[in-house]
Design an enzyme around this catalytic site. Structure first.
Site, PDB file in Angstrom:
ATOM      1  N   ASP A 100      87.795  40.062  68.595  1.00 15.08           N
ATOM      2  CA  ASP A 100      87.965  39.733  67.183  1.00 15.08           C
ATOM      3  C   ASP A 100      86.861  40.446  66.416  1.00 15.08           C
ATOM      4  OD1 ASP A 100      89.146  38.502  64.955  1.00 15.08           O
ATOM      5  OD2 ASP A 100      87.732  36.833  65.029  1.00 15.08           O
TER       6      ASP A 100
ATOM      7  N   GLU B 164      84.690  40.522  62.429  1.00  9.07           N
ATOM      8  CA  GLU B 164      84.445  39.989  61.081  1.00  9.07           C
ATOM      9  C   GLU B 164      84.081  41.185  60.212  1.00  9.07           C
ATOM     10  OE1 GLU B 164      85.236  36.996  60.708  1.00  9.07           O
ATOM     11  OE2 GLU B 164      85.107  36.235  62.764  1.00  9.07           O
TER      12      GLU B 164
ATOM     13  N   ASP C 141      91.966  44.377  62.702  1.00  6.96           N
ATOM     14  CA  ASP C 141      90.990  44.725  63.734  1.00  6.96           C
ATOM     15  C   ASP C 141      91.309  46.107  64.308  1.00  6.96           C
ATOM     16  OD1 ASP C 141      89.801  42.076  63.626  1.00  6.96           O
ATOM     17  OD2 ASP C 141      91.543  41.371  64.735  1.00  6.96           O
TER      18      ASP C 141
ATOM     19  N   TYR D 214      80.629  30.024  65.134  1.00  5.33           N
ATOM     20  CA  TYR D 214      81.974  30.034  64.555  1.00  5.33           C
ATOM     21  C   TYR D 214      82.715  31.315  64.967  1.00  5.33           C
ATOM     22  CZ  TYR D 214      85.509  30.811  60.910  1.00  5.33           C
ATOM     23  OH  TYR D 214      86.680  31.105  60.236  1.00  5.33           O
TER      24      TYR D 214
ATOM     25  N   ASP E 141      86.196  32.158  68.169  1.00  3.07           N
ATOM     26  CA  ASP E 141      87.487  32.827  68.043  1.00  3.07           C
ATOM     27  C   ASP E 141      87.914  33.480  69.353  1.00  3.07           C
ATOM     28  OD1 ASP E 141      87.661  32.076  65.435  1.00  3.07           O
ATOM     29  OD2 ASP E 141      87.146  34.018  64.584  1.00  3.07           O
TER      30      ASP E 141
END
Length: 429
Positions: A66, A68, A125, A191, A195
């Site tokens: 994943d 960000e 992504d 956090y 994921d």
């Protein structure tokens, strides 16, 4: 992040790697692995630690991934954090750390064909990885797409997926974090890592369901389509294809192409969203109603009056002045799927959509995975070639009945308050 992405390889590279068929046995780690504590690394900010991590991950059958990022105010998405895990360990990697060499990680994602890369709704992504490498992660598995084959909705969100498979409520407290700000605190990192740790537990469960239902093979084509690098290639000369315009006149489309290319290059060079330069509607309006001189730009809705005399307005006019009529071989082909239906054809299309709902309900699969509305309308209009629903597993699961319906061999009936399909005559041998 630099304004122009660093490319490693030809940006027109086609994915020629062997497919990763889900019908073949998948070597999972022993079941007891999923029950033991996973090692969570601290934030990785140095090249040696990242290289060591990637060496270990390269020995695993799959990794979950994943990212960000921030892109509200930029053209290029600003990569702020990368999370990756297998069943034993997980880490968050800081791509903004000074002198961090991401090469081992990028090589793992795009060049290692022995490790399956698992994402959830991974389109953005994949775009980021493509911007950095000119390639896309492969082989690929997207849990959102897989959920469609398992009857769990057309676009199941990550939180709902975690709740369904693990019974865990995802903490959404850091959802609106500015990931570009440093330092990141422990809550933000926890956090983000969650994921991929949750995904590493979900993936084997999904895989087992796909095995039991025999639907793994349904996903091969979908996963290859998502992983196709052409989906993420940014070609200014093709930017016009994203803009809706009613005209098919060669001169109008030629101006649209020139203006869309100009806007794309302006946005890239300034690293601003396209809409901050000019909105799609403005570009389409300029193509259809071109100003005669730069001063006329002051009267164009959606443009600053200053463009009537500044440099950016001058560059826009240069693009218009250099536009040529689109050549016949470049004109967009008329979509044969949009054949005129007429009143009766529209009713047939409605019946096909009803059949799709019934079939999707009966086999517990997302209707969107079975068929597109365009295909149903084309079938209703008489088209029989180049329709996905008339080939492969889609034909077996839906297309055969859809064809029978339009050929008068299938109808609907109500039994015990439930809508059912019924044969009206036997199909021709």
């Amino acid at each position: 992040m630099a304004t122009n992405p660093r490319l490693r390889g030809d940006d027109s590279l086609k994915n020629q790697a062997a497919r990763f068929p889900f019908t073949q046995p998948f070597v999972n780690p022993p079941a007891h692995v999923y029950g033991r504590a996973m090692h969570i690394h601290g934030l990785i900010e140095d090249s040696a630690s990242l290289a060591n991590l990637c060496t270990r991950l390269a020995q695993q059958p799959f990794v979950t991934v994943d990212t960000e990022f921030m892109r509200e105010n930029t053209f290029w998405p600003e990569l702020c954090l990368i999370q990756i895990a297998d069943t034993n360990e997980a880490a968050a990697i800081d791509p903004m750390a000074p002198d961090l060499d991401l090469t081992p990680l990028l090589d793992l994602l795009v060049d290692n064909e022995d490790v399956l890369k698992v994402f959830h709704a991974g389109g953005q992504d994949l775009e980021i990885v493509y911007n950095l490498t000119g390639k896309t992660p492969h082989p690929l598995f997207d849990t959102q797409v897989a959920a469609m084959a398992l009857g769990q909705g057309e676009q199941i969100g990550y939180s709902n997926l975690v709740e369904t498979y693990l019974g865990i409520t995802v903490d959404k407290g850091a959802r609106f974090t500015d990931w570009s700000r440093r330092p990141l605190d422990k809550r933000q990192i926890d956090y983000a890592i969650a994921d991929v740790t949750h995904l590493s537990a979900i993936f084997p469960k999904m895989l087992e369901k796909l095995r039991k239902t025999g639907r793994g093979a349904w996903l091969d084509e979908e996963m290859e389509r998502i992983a196709d690098p052409e989906n993420y290639r940014n070609d200014p000369d093709r930017a016009w294809q994203r803009i809706r315009i009613s005209s098919r006149k060669p001169d109008v489309l030629g101006r649209l192409k020139a203006l869309a290319r100009w806007r794309e290059l302006e946005a890239q060079n300034k690293n601003l969203p396209r809409g901050r330069i000019a909105k799609d509607e403005t570009i389409a309006d300029l193509a259809a109603n071109p100003p005669r001189k730069q001063g006329d730009l002051t009267r164009v809705r959606g443009l600053s009056a200053a463009w009537g005399g500044n440099d950016i307005g001058g560059r826009l006019m240069e693009a218009l002045d250099g536009a040529t009529a689109m050549s016949p071989d470049e004109l967009p082909a008329r979509d044969d799927r949009k054949l005129p239906l007429g009143k009766e054809g529209a009713l047939v299309a409605d019946l096909l959509k009803l059949l799709l709902k019934i079939r999707a309900r009966d086999i517990n699969v997302a209707a969107r995975l079975l068929a597109r509305s365009d295909d149903l309308e084309a079938l209703a209009a008489g088209k029989r070639e180049d329709l996905a629903i008339l080939h492969g597993w889609r034909f077996e699961q839906f297309g055969r009945d859809a064809l029978a319906l339009v050929e008068g061999q299938l109808g609907f009936t109500v039994r015990n308050g439930k809508l059912k399909m019924t044969r009206t005559e036997e199909p021709s041998p």
